[in-house]
Design a protein around this motif. Sequence first.
Motif, PDB file in Angstrom:
ATOM      1  N   UNK A  15       0.814  -1.208   0.000  1.00 47.16           N
ATOM      2  CA  UNK A  15       0.000   0.000   0.000  1.00 47.16           C
ATOM      3  C   UNK A  15       0.852   1.264   0.000  1.00 47.16           C
ATOM      4  N   UNK A  16       1.905   1.285   0.812  1.00 47.26           N
ATOM      5  CA  UNK A  16       2.794   2.450   0.830  1.00 47.26           C
ATOM      6  C   UNK A  16       3.533   2.583  -0.494  1.00 47.26           C
ATOM      7  N   UNK A  17       3.942   1.447  -1.062  1.00 45.62           N
ATOM      8  CA  UNK A  17       4.624   1.486  -2.349  1.00 45.62           C
ATOM      9  C   UNK A  17       3.733   2.003  -3.455  1.00 45.62           C
ATOM     10  N   UNK A  18       2.480   1.575  -3.457  1.00 47.71           N
ATOM     11  CA  UNK A  18       1.533   2.045  -4.473  1.00 47.71           C
ATOM     12  C   UNK A  18       1.327   3.548  -4.364  1.00 47.71           C
ATOM     13  N   UNK A  19       1.200   4.041  -3.134  1.00 48.30           N
ATOM     14  CA  UNK A  19       1.032   5.475  -2.939  1.00 48.30           C
ATOM     15  C   UNK A  19       2.289   6.235  -3.356  1.00 48.30           C
ATOM     16  N   UNK A  20       3.458   5.685  -3.091  1.00 50.67           N
ATOM     17  CA  UNK A  20       4.703   6.302  -3.562  1.00 50.67           C
ATOM     18  C   UNK A  20       4.713   6.415  -5.080  1.00 50.67           C
ATOM     19  N   UNK A  21       4.317   5.335  -5.754  1.00 56.05           N
ATOM     20  CA  UNK A  21       4.268   5.359  -7.219  1.00 56.05           C
ATOM     21  C   UNK A  21       3.333   6.457  -7.708  1.00 56.05           C
ATOM     22  N   UNK A  22       2.156   6.546  -7.101  1.00 55.44           N
ATOM     23  CA  UNK A  22       1.197   7.570  -7.510  1.00 55.44           C
ATOM     24  C   UNK A  22       1.795   8.967  -7.407  1.00 55.44           C
ATOM     25  N   UNK A  43       6.159  -7.626 -14.908  1.00 58.25           N
ATOM     26  CA  UNK A  43       4.888  -6.976 -15.222  1.00 58.25           C
ATOM     27  C   UNK A  43       5.064  -5.461 -15.255  1.00 58.25           C
ATOM     28  N   UNK A  44       4.309  -4.797 -16.085  1.00 57.41           N
ATOM     29  CA  UNK A  44       4.352  -3.337 -16.098  1.00 57.41           C
ATOM     30  C   UNK A  44       3.529  -2.779 -14.944  1.00 57.41           C
ATOM     31  N   UNK A  45       3.820  -1.541 -14.584  1.00 49.86           N
ATOM     32  CA  UNK A  45       3.073  -0.919 -13.489  1.00 49.86           C
ATOM     33  C   UNK A  45       1.581  -0.878 -13.794  1.00 49.86           C
ATOM     34  N   UNK A  46       1.243  -0.476 -15.006  1.00 55.34           N
ATOM     35  CA  UNK A  46      -0.174  -0.319 -15.324  1.00 55.34           C
ATOM     36  C   UNK A  46      -0.888  -1.659 -15.456  1.00 55.34           C
ATOM     37  N   UNK A  49      -1.455  -2.371 -11.711  1.00 54.32           N
ATOM     38  CA  UNK A  49      -2.271  -1.317 -11.098  1.00 54.32           C
ATOM     39  C   UNK A  49      -2.922  -0.487 -12.203  1.00 54.32           C
ATOM     40  N   UNK A  50      -4.101  -0.892 -12.661  1.00 56.55           N
ATOM     41  CA  UNK A  50      -4.754  -0.214 -13.790  1.00 56.55           C
ATOM     42  C   UNK A  50      -4.976   1.277 -13.594  1.00 56.55           C
ATOM     43  N   UNK A  51      -4.993   1.746 -12.347  1.00 60.05           N
ATOM     44  CA  UNK A  51      -5.181   3.185 -12.118  1.00 60.05           C
ATOM     45  C   UNK A  51      -4.059   4.006 -12.750  1.00 60.05           C
ATOM     46  N   UNK A  52      -2.908   3.356 -13.034  1.00 57.98           N
ATOM     47  CA  UNK A  52      -1.767   4.070 -13.599  1.00 57.98           C
ATOM     48  C   UNK A  52      -1.713   4.014 -15.124  1.00 57.98           C
ATOM     49  N   UNK A  53      -2.726   3.471 -15.778  1.00 56.17           N
ATOM     50  CA  UNK A  53      -2.736   3.442 -17.232  1.00 56.17           C
ATOM     51  C   UNK A  53      -2.630   4.848 -17.804  1.00 56.17           C
ATOM     52  N   UNK A  54      -1.717   5.010 -18.752  1.00 62.87           N
ATOM     53  CA  UNK A  54      -1.470   6.284 -19.427  1.00 62.87           C
ATOM     54  C   UNK A  54      -1.003   7.383 -18.472  1.00 62.87           C
ATOM     55  N   UNK A  59       3.000   2.583 -18.352  1.00 60.39           N
ATOM     56  CA  UNK A  59       2.691   1.546 -19.334  1.00 60.39           C
ATOM     57  C   UNK A  59       3.947   0.846 -19.853  1.00 60.39           C
ATOM     58  N   UNK A  60       5.115   1.441 -19.575  1.00 62.21           N
ATOM     59  CA  UNK A  60       6.368   0.878 -20.095  1.00 62.21           C
ATOM     60  C   UNK A  60       7.296   0.335 -19.011  1.00 62.21           C
ATOM     61  N   UNK A  61       7.271   0.935 -17.835  1.00 60.09           N
ATOM     62  CA  UNK A  61       8.195   0.543 -16.777  1.00 60.09           C
ATOM     63  C   UNK A  61       7.740  -0.768 -16.144  1.00 60.09           C
ATOM     64  N   UNK A  62       8.644  -1.734 -16.056  1.00 59.47           N
ATOM     65  CA  UNK A  62       8.303  -3.042 -15.508  1.00 59.47           C
ATOM     66  C   UNK A  62       8.935  -3.251 -14.137  1.00 59.47           C
ATOM     67  N   UNK A  63       8.262  -4.042 -13.319  1.00 59.99           N
ATOM     68  CA  UNK A  63       8.825  -4.451 -12.043  1.00 59.99           C
ATOM     69  C   UNK A  63      10.039  -5.352 -12.296  1.00 59.99           C
ATOM     70  N   UNK A  64      11.042  -5.203 -11.423  1.00 59.37           N
ATOM     71  CA  UNK A  64      12.226  -6.055 -11.502  1.00 59.37           C
ATOM     72  C   UNK A  64      12.514  -6.631 -10.122  1.00 59.37           C
ATOM     73  N   UNK A  65      13.379  -7.627 -10.082  1.00 60.59           N
ATOM     74  CA  UNK A  65      13.840  -8.145  -8.796  1.00 60.59           C
ATOM     75  C   UNK A  65      14.758  -7.116  -8.152  1.00 60.59           C
TER      76      UNK A  65
END
Length: 349
Positions: A15-22, A43-46, A49-54, A59-65
């Motif tokens: 939850x904190x990470x998602x808010x940081x991304x926003x 996976x891409x962020x969007x 988390x569909x709220x981040x589409x566009x 839409x391009x940045x992917x999660x990594x290890x």
Amino acid sequence: MSQKVKVAVLGASGYSGIELLRLLLRHPHAELVAVTSRTLAGKTLSAEFPRFRKVGIADRLTFSNPDAAALKEAGAEIAFLALPHGVSVEYAKPLLELGIKVIDLSADFRLRSAEVYKEFYAHEHPAPELLSEAVYALPEIRADEIQKARLIACPGCYPTSILLPLIPLLKAGLLSADPLAVSSMSGASGAGRNANVSLLFCEVQNSLRSYSVPQHRHLSEIGQELAIAAGREVKLSFVPHLVPVYAGICTTTFASLAPGVTLEQVEAALQQAYADQPFVRLLGRNQSPDTKHVMGTNFIDIGWALDQRAGRLILMSAEDNIGKGASSQAIQNFNLVCGFDPAAGLQSV
């Protein structure tokens, strides 16, 4: 630092990470170059988390290890650690060694004592040599230290709601040595984004309960910071409660005034401390803060009252536990570290 600072978020799936991304995706001076999550790698962020589409590069940045060397290669100058306690420290040390500044949202660097850390977190601290360097980063209290730091320890959500009303009064010597009593209520997101039967909708809805009594882990950092402000040990009882809402913290603190101290002196101390602080809203005497007015913001609202019959000062505060209690406060600290306007990227109401 450059006008656009390259940043990474480790543990971006909570939850904190998602808010940081926003906040970072819209921040005028931040360039998000890496996000990590073992479970979401590839996976891409969007997509997650569909709220981040566009929105920006979502839409391009992917999660990594998570890997310190890879984050350095990506150009990260500052890394936000939105990881559980005991995990952040594993990445903080190698990141610092690579010259990447760290803003940690976990509890791993909040305490100055490795012994106290072990008492409250039940294991040895893996990097005790870093505890003396880390800055406990309440931006309204330690802005100068934060600006110079490379290891930022963001305060916990409950501590932020408790410390900001109390610290000016303790510094001014306005409170007696009587033990404080604190009751706090938090939304379910404070427990993190994980599978837990006690946090299922059917368990939380239409219910209210206390937990972690009598020694919640946040009591350690609260006691530490109150003692620093007062110049003496400050005793307190702290009882947190889980309420059936997504987020928000409402805290009530009961204290005794020192002999001869008036409510007007309390009000003057709070005004002097926070009159120029953009995210502290002093509501005034007999005004009760409401979580609905701080949700989705970096504000903390503070009110106060004097119970003449009981001879007790009542301090009241409300904040968003994943905002001012976590991610937006981390962004406020990021702004201080980088020399930006403290309100950059945080002006939404």
